[in-house]
Design an enzyme around this catalytic site. Structure first.
Site, mmCIF file in Angstrom:
data_model
loop_
_atom_site.group_PDB
_atom_site.id
_atom_site.type_symbol
_atom_site.label_atom_id
_atom_site.label_comp_id
_atom_site.label_asym_id
_atom_site.label_seq_id
_atom_site.Cartn_x
_atom_site.Cartn_y
_atom_site.Cartn_z
ATOM 1 N N GLU A 1 1.077 -1.152 -0.156
ATOM 2 C CA GLU A 1 0.133 -0.299 -0.064
ATOM 3 C C GLU A 1 1.186 1.504 0.046
ATOM 4 O OE1 GLU A 1 -2.698 0.505 3.394
ATOM 5 O OE2 GLU A 1 -3.720 2.084 2.923
ATOM 6 N N LYS B 1 -2.422 -2.122 -3.274
ATOM 7 C CA LYS B 1 -3.688 -1.142 -2.954
ATOM 8 C C LYS B 1 -3.070 0.344 -2.882
ATOM 9 C CE LYS B 1 -5.712 0.044 2.228
ATOM 10 N NZ LYS B 1 -6.429 -0.813 3.643
#
Ligand code: 13P
Length: 344
Positions: free
Chosen positions: A177, A219
Site C-alpha cells: 500500500e 492497494k
C-alpha cells in the site's frame, strides 16, 4: 503455505463482486473514530465495535477479507468465538496490519517512512498461527511544494518490498500500500505524476527483493485532485487517470488491485471504482476492487454510536456500503441503488 496457496488467497481477496474491509485502525486511530461518536476508547468498546462489524450476517457476500489490528486479531465476539473464527465462518479471510506506523523521515521535513521491519518474520509467524492469511503495510507519500523527495519515494518503496518478501516467506499474502495523500492544494495532474513515480519505484523494489507478484495485492490511492485544489476533477477523469497510471506501472502478473478510500466520501469512493470497472472491463489484466476503511465504516459507525440497541441498524449500514462497493467491482453500481434497501 506453498506459493500456489498464496496465489489462491490473493485471488480470493479480489474475487468478482467482493473487496476488503480495512478494520485495522491502530489504537490511536480508532480512538479518533470513537471520539467522533462520543464513545470512550476502552478495550471493551473497541471490541464491541469490531464485534458489531464482523458479526453482520451476510457480510461475506461482499467482503472477501478483513484487515485486523494486533489487538483485534486476539479478541473474541460476545459469545466467546474468536474474531478470526467468526470471520472464517462467514467465508471471510482474516488479515493483519503488520507495519508499526509512519514515522518522521530523517533529513526530510514533512515526510514519513513506515517502520516495522524489526522482528517482522517472527511477528508474521505468530500471526499465521493466529489464523492470518494476508498482511498489510501502508506507506504514506505527501505532496507539497518540494515534496515528495526521491529519498521518501525510495525509502518507502524499499520498506514495502522488504515487508512483502518477509510476508511471502512466512506464508502471508502482502497487500502493498503506497498511499499518495489527498491532503493539500495540488492538482490532479500532480497527483498522477507522483503516483506514477511511486508505483514505478515500488515495482522496481519488489523485483529487487524477489517478491512474487502473483502472490501479492496492490492497494493504491486513486489519482484524484488534492482536497484543497480549486479544480476538483469529476468521476470520469479520476477513473481515466487512475487506470492509465496503473497500466503504465503495475505488472500484469499482480493478482489484483484493491483501492484505499483515503478520505473520499463514501459515495465518491464507490462511484470512482465503478467508473473504472465500467471503462476497463476486460481491458486491464487485474481485478479492480476495494480495501476501504472509512468509506465502508463511516455510516455504520455513525449508526452505532456505542449502543447495543443500534447494532442492527449499524450492520445494515455496513452491508449496504459493502453491497454498493461489491456492485462497483462489477461496474454495476448506480447512485439510485443507494436508496434501495438490501433484499431480505
Ligand atoms: P481508508 O479507506 O480509510 O483510506 O483506509 C484504508 C486503509 O487501510 C488505510 O491503510
Amino acid at each position: 503455505m506453498s506459493t500456489r496457496d498464496l496465489a489462491a488467497v490473493a485471488q480470493a481477496m479480489v474475487a468478482p463482486g467482493k473487496g476488503i474491509l480495512a478494520a485495522d485502525e491502530s489504537t490511536g486511530t480508532i480512538e479518533k473514530r470513537l471520539a467522533s461518536i462520543k464513545v470512550e476508547c476502552t478495550e471493551a468498546n473497541r471490541r464491541a465495535y469490531r464485534d458489531m462489524l464482523f458479526s453482520a450476517r451476510g457480510l461475506g457476500q461482499f467482503v472477501s477479507g478483513v484487515i485486523l489490528y494486533d489487538e483485534t486479531i486476539r479478541q473474541k465476539a460476545a459469545d466467546g468465538t474468536p474474531f478470526v473464527d467468526l470471520l472464517a465462518k462467514n467465508g471471510i479471510l482474516p488479515g493483519i496490519k503488520v507495519d508499526t506506523g509512519a514515522k518522521d523521515l530523517a533529513q526530510c521535513p514533512e515526510e514519513k517512512v513506515t517502520e516495522g521491519l524489526d522482528n517482522l518474520a517472527k511477528r508474521c509467524a505468530e500471526y499465521v498461527k493466529l489464523g492470518a492469511k494476508f498482511a498489510k503495510w501502508r506507506a504514506v507519500i505527501t505532496i507539497g511544494a518540494d515534496i515528495p523527495s526521491s529519498t521518501c519515494i525510495a525509502a518507502n518503496a524499499h520498506a514495502l518490498a522488504r515487508y512483502a518478501a518477509i510476508c511471502q516467506q512466512a506464508g502471508l499474502v502482502p497487500i502493498v500500500e503506497p498511499e499518495v495523500l489527498m491532503d493539500g492544494g495540488h492538482t490532479i495532474e500532480r497527483c498522477e505524476q507522483v503516483t506514477e513515480w511511486a508505483l514505478n519505484a515500488v515495482y522496481e523494489a519488489l523485483y529487487m527483493n524477489r517478491v512474487s507478484l502473483e502472490d501479492s495485492v496492490l492497494k493504491p490511492s486513486m489519482v484524484i485532485s488534492g482536497k484543497d485544489c480549486p479544480r476538483q476533477a469529476g468521476v470520469e477523469e479520476v477513473a481515466e487517470r487512475t487506470v492509465r497510471t496503473l497500466k503504465r506501472t503495475v505488472p500484469a502478473a499482480v493478482a489484483g488491485i484493491a483501492f484505499l478510500s483515503g478520505g473520499q466520501s463514501d459515495e465518491a469512493a464507490t462511484a470512482h471504482l465503478n467508473a473504472m470497472n465500467r471503462m476497463s472491463a476486460g481491458r486491464v489484466p487485474w481485478p479492480l476492487s476495494f480495501s476501504y476503511g472509512r468509506a465502508l465504516q463511516h455510516a455504520s459507525l455513525n449508526a452505532w454510536r456505542g449502543a447495543a440497541a443500534n447494532v442492527a441498524a449499524a450492520q445494515a449500514a455496513l452491508l449496504h456500503r459493502a453491497r454498493m462497493n461489491g456492485l462497483a467491482t462489477l461496474g454495476r453500481y448506480s447512485a439510485d441503488l443507494e436508496k434501495q434497501p438490501l433484499a431480505a
